[in-house]
Scaffold this motif. Structure first.
Motif, mmCIF file in Angstrom:
data_model
loop_
_atom_site.group_PDB
_atom_site.id
_atom_site.type_symbol
_atom_site.label_atom_id
_atom_site.label_comp_id
_atom_site.label_asym_id
_atom_site.label_seq_id
_atom_site.Cartn_x
_atom_site.Cartn_y
_atom_site.Cartn_z
ATOM 1 N N MET A 272 0.810 -1.223 0.000
ATOM 2 C CA MET A 272 0.000 0.000 0.000
ATOM 3 C C MET A 272 0.840 1.267 0.000
ATOM 4 O O MET A 272 0.443 2.277 -0.579
ATOM 5 C CB MET A 272 -0.892 -0.015 1.249
ATOM 6 C CG MET A 272 -2.084 0.887 1.148
ATOM 7 S SD MET A 272 -3.132 0.359 -0.230
ATOM 8 C CE MET A 272 -4.215 1.763 -0.341
ATOM 9 N N PHE A 273 2.015 1.218 0.642
ATOM 10 C CA PHE A 273 2.788 2.461 0.749
ATOM 11 C C PHE A 273 3.528 2.768 -0.546
ATOM 12 O O PHE A 273 3.547 3.915 -1.011
ATOM 13 C CB PHE A 273 3.695 2.418 1.989
ATOM 14 C CG PHE A 273 2.872 2.473 3.239
ATOM 15 C CD1 PHE A 273 2.419 3.677 3.731
ATOM 16 C CD2 PHE A 273 2.459 1.303 3.871
ATOM 17 C CE1 PHE A 273 1.587 3.734 4.844
ATOM 18 C CE2 PHE A 273 1.633 1.347 4.991
ATOM 19 C CZ PHE A 273 1.202 2.560 5.482
ATOM 20 N N SER A 274 4.102 1.724 -1.157
ATOM 21 C CA SER A 274 4.710 1.961 -2.474
ATOM 22 C C SER A 274 3.631 2.399 -3.455
ATOM 23 O O SER A 274 3.852 3.273 -4.296
ATOM 24 C CB SER A 274 5.441 0.708 -2.955
ATOM 25 O OG SER A 274 4.681 -0.452 -2.754
ATOM 26 N N HIS A 275 2.423 1.832 -3.325
ATOM 27 C CA HIS A 275 1.317 2.235 -4.202
ATOM 28 C C HIS A 275 0.998 3.721 -4.046
ATOM 29 O O HIS A 275 0.825 4.445 -5.026
ATOM 30 C CB HIS A 275 0.073 1.397 -3.885
ATOM 31 C CG HIS A 275 -1.178 1.961 -4.481
ATOM 32 N ND1 HIS A 275 -1.424 1.936 -5.844
ATOM 33 C CD2 HIS A 275 -2.235 2.611 -3.926
ATOM 34 C CE1 HIS A 275 -2.576 2.539 -6.083
ATOM 35 N NE2 HIS A 275 -3.081 2.952 -4.945
ATOM 36 N N ALA B 261 12.196 3.585 -4.033
ATOM 37 C CA ALA B 261 12.348 2.320 -3.305
ATOM 38 C C ALA B 261 11.758 2.467 -1.903
ATOM 39 O O ALA B 261 12.168 3.342 -1.135
ATOM 40 C CB ALA B 261 13.824 1.933 -3.225
ATOM 41 N N THR B 262 10.809 1.619 -1.593
ATOM 42 C CA THR B 262 10.229 1.588 -0.247
ATOM 43 C C THR B 262 11.028 0.573 0.554
ATOM 44 O O THR B 262 10.957 -0.620 0.284
ATOM 45 C CB THR B 262 8.733 1.199 -0.322
ATOM 46 O OG1 THR B 262 8.064 2.155 -1.149
ATOM 47 C CG2 THR B 262 8.095 1.184 1.057
ATOM 48 N N ALA C 175 2.760 -2.292 4.902
ATOM 49 C CA ALA C 175 1.490 -3.000 4.701
ATOM 50 C C ALA C 175 1.676 -4.516 4.733
ATOM 51 O O ALA C 175 0.770 -5.249 5.122
ATOM 52 C CB ALA C 175 0.866 -2.579 3.376
ATOM 53 N N THR C 176 2.851 -4.973 4.309
ATOM 54 C CA THR C 176 3.073 -6.414 4.176
ATOM 55 C C THR C 176 4.157 -6.927 5.126
ATOM 56 O O THR C 176 4.375 -8.133 5.194
ATOM 57 C CB THR C 176 3.513 -6.744 2.731
ATOM 58 O OG1 THR C 176 4.644 -5.926 2.422
ATOM 59 C CG2 THR C 176 2.403 -6.451 1.731
ATOM 60 N N GLY C 177 4.841 -6.016 5.799
ATOM 61 C CA GLY C 177 5.948 -6.421 6.672
ATOM 62 C C GLY C 177 7.113 -6.948 5.860
ATOM 63 O O GLY C 177 7.713 -7.963 6.216
ATOM 64 N N VAL C 178 7.422 -6.241 4.785
ATOM 65 C CA VAL C 178 8.477 -6.682 3.874
ATOM 66 C C VAL C 178 9.584 -5.645 3.789
ATOM 67 O O VAL C 178 9.350 -4.470 3.494
ATOM 68 C CB VAL C 178 7.897 -6.944 2.462
ATOM 69 C CG1 VAL C 178 9.000 -6.991 1.421
ATOM 70 C CG2 VAL C 178 7.109 -8.247 2.448
#
Ligand SMILES: *Cc1c(COP(=O)(O)O)cnc(C)c1O
Length: 396
Positions: free
Chosen positions: A89-92, A138-139, A144-147
Motif C-alpha cells: 500500500m505504501f509503495s502504491h 524504493a520503499t 502493509a506487508t511487513g516486507v
C-alpha cells in the motif's frame, strides 16, 4: 481503549516519557538563536541516524507523505520518467502521488509479500540507454506487508547499469529502527516521519538530501512552495523556518536522536531484530504464516500475519480494541481482511512484546481460531530467554 497498554500498530509508536516531556515546552521565539539551539542539533542528530556525513536534512511540519512530496517536487519536472515497484500500500501511494504530479511512472508490479525486484530494476535501467529515467523509488520497509527490501541491491542495480537516476528511499518505517545507510547505499533522498522509529507523535516530515539531489533542485520545475527546500535552507541559516515550526516536536526530535545515539544505532537495530524474532517465533507456534514471502524479506518493525482462508483478520483488530483495549494494525489494500499486523518498532521491550503476543493469542482463541492459548507466548519467551544478552545494555 486503554491509555496504559502499549500500542502494537506500526506507527504511531509508543512515546517514551522523556520524549513526551521534551515536546511539552513553553513558547519560544521561533526566529531566534534559542530556536537554533533546538533546530540545528535535531538536524545533526537526524543526519547521524541516517548514517550520512553530508546530507542536507530538512524537517517540515507534515508527515511522511509530505516527505515523499518534498522529494518529488524539489528534484523533478512534469513528464519526467520514474521507475518504481508496487509491492504494497505504501509503495502504491507514492506511485499515485507521482502520477498526480504528472510524472511518468514505469511501475513494476510485484507480488505483495515480496521485496523490490532489484534485478528487474537493473534490466530496465540498462535498457534506458538515453537515461530518460530521472528517479528510482524504493520503499525500504513496506509497512502493509511487513516486507523489507534490499536498498544496497537497488544501488548495485543503478551502478551496474551505469545509470545516473536519483535514488529516493521511503524509510518511514525503517529509519531509526532498522539498519539504514544513506551514504553507503548512495541514497539521494531519504524520507521519514516523526511517529515511527523516532517515537514521537505524527507531525514532522524528515528528509535527507544528497549533494546530487540538491543539484537536481536547481533545474526541477514541479511547483513547490510549502515544501521548497531552498526556502527552508534560507530559514535555517537565520535560525528560523519560512513559516512557523513545530518547536515542541523539534525539541522532541532532538531528544529522540540523543536517545537513539546513546543506545547506539547497532543496539537499536539488534533490539528491533530480537523483538521481531520473538514475534515471528509466536507466529510459527500458532501455525500461521507471514505475508512476507521468505526470511530474507522479514521486517524487523512490523509483522503482517495471514489468517486462515474464510476468516476476517480485521476481526482480531476490532476485538482486541473492544475487549482488551489493545491496538493492532489492520490489513490494507490487497491484503485487507487477510492479514493483521503487529507493529514492533520504536520504544518497545521484550516484555512489552510478550503482552502484545499474549493479547493477539487471546483474541484468536476468542474468535474460534484453532490456536492453543500460551503457545505463541511460550515460543517468544523461549526465544527472549535465550537472547537477553543486550537487554541490560538497552535499558541503560
Ligand atoms: C507510515 C508510512 C508512510 C506514511 O507516512 P505518514 O506519516 O502517515 O504520512 C509512508 N511510507 C511508509 C513505509 C510508512 O510506513
Amino acid at each position: 481503549m486503554s491509555f496504559q497498554n502499549p500500542v502494537f500498530i506500526p506507527g504511531p509508536t509508543n512515546i517514551p516519557e522523556s520524549l513526551r516531556k521534551a515536546c511539552d515546552m513553553p513558547t519560544i521565539d521561533h526566529r531566534s538563536p534559542l530556536f537554533g539551539q533546538i533546530l540545528h542539533p535535531a538536524r545533526e542528530g537526524v543526519r547521524k541516524v541516517l548514517k550520512s556525513e553530508s546530507a542536507e536534512v530538512f524537517i517540515f511540519p507534515s508527515t511522511g507523505t509530505g516527505g515523499w512530496e518534498t522529494a518529488l517536487t524539489n528534484t523533478l519536472s512534469a513528464g519526467d520518467k520514474i521507475l518504481a515497484a508496487r509491492n504494497g500500500m505504501f509503495s502504491h501511494r507514492w506511485i499515485d502521488m507521482c502520477q498526480r504530479h504528472d510524472l511518468d511512472v514505469q511501475v513494476v508490479e510485484t507480488p505483495w509479500g515480496e521485496g523490490l525486484p532489484a534485478d528487474r530494476y537493473e534490466e530496465i535501467l540498462t535498457a534506458d540507454t538515453n537515461h530518460e529515467i530521472k528517479a528510482v523509488l524504493a520503499t525500504h520497509n513496506e509497512t502493509a506487508t511487513g516486507v523489507k527490501s534490499d536498498i544496497a541491491a537497488v544501488r548495485r542495480a543503478l551502478d551496474a547499469a551505469g545509470h545516473p537516476a536519483l535514488l529516493f528511499v521511503d524509510g518511514v518505517s525503517s529509519i531509526a529502527s532498522m539498519d539504514f545507510r544513506m551514504d553507503e547505499w548512495g541514497v539521494d533522498v531519504a524520507v521519514t516521519g516523526s511517529q515511527k522509529g523516532f517515537m514521537l507523535t505524527a507531525g514532522l516530515a524528515i528528509v535527507g538530501f544528497s549533494a546530487k539531489a540538491m543539484a537536481a533542485t536547481e533545474t526541477a520545475k514541479l511547483p513547490r512552495t510549502f515544501f521548497d527546500v531552498h526556502d527552508m535552507a534560507k530559514g535555517y541559516a537565520a535560525n528560523a523556518y519560512p513559516y512557523t515550526p513545530a518547536v515542541g516536536l523539534l525539541n522532541g526530535l532532538n531528544e529522540a536522536c540523543t536517545m537513539l545515539l546513546n543506545e547506539g544505532l547497532d543496539n537499536v537495530f539488534a533490539r528491533h531484530s530480537r523483538i521481531a524474532e520473538g514475534v515471528r517465533a509466536a507466529v510459527g507456534a500458532w501455525g500461521l504464516e507471514l505475508c512476507a514471502a521468505n526470511p530474507s524479506v522479514y521486517s524487523d518493525t512490523v509483522s503482517a500475519i495471514k489468517t486462515p482462508e474464510g476468516f476476517n483478520a480485521t476481526d482480531i483488530v476490532t476485538h482486541a480494541a473492544e475487549k482488551y483495549g489493545v491496538a493492532f494494525g489492520v490489513g490494507l489494500g490487497e491484503v485487507a481482511g487477510k492479514v493483521f499486523r503487529i507493529g514492533h518498532l520504536g520504544s518497545l521491550t521484550d516484555v512489552m512484546a510478550l503482552s502484545g503476543i499474549a493479547t493477539a493469542e487471546m483474541c484468536m482463541v476468542d474468535l474460534g481460531l484453532d490456536i492453543k492459548l500460551g503457545s505463541g507466548v511460550a515460543a517468544a519467551q523461549d526465544f527472549y530467554r535465550g537472547n537477553t544478552a543486550s537487554v541490560q545494555k538497552d535499558a541503560a
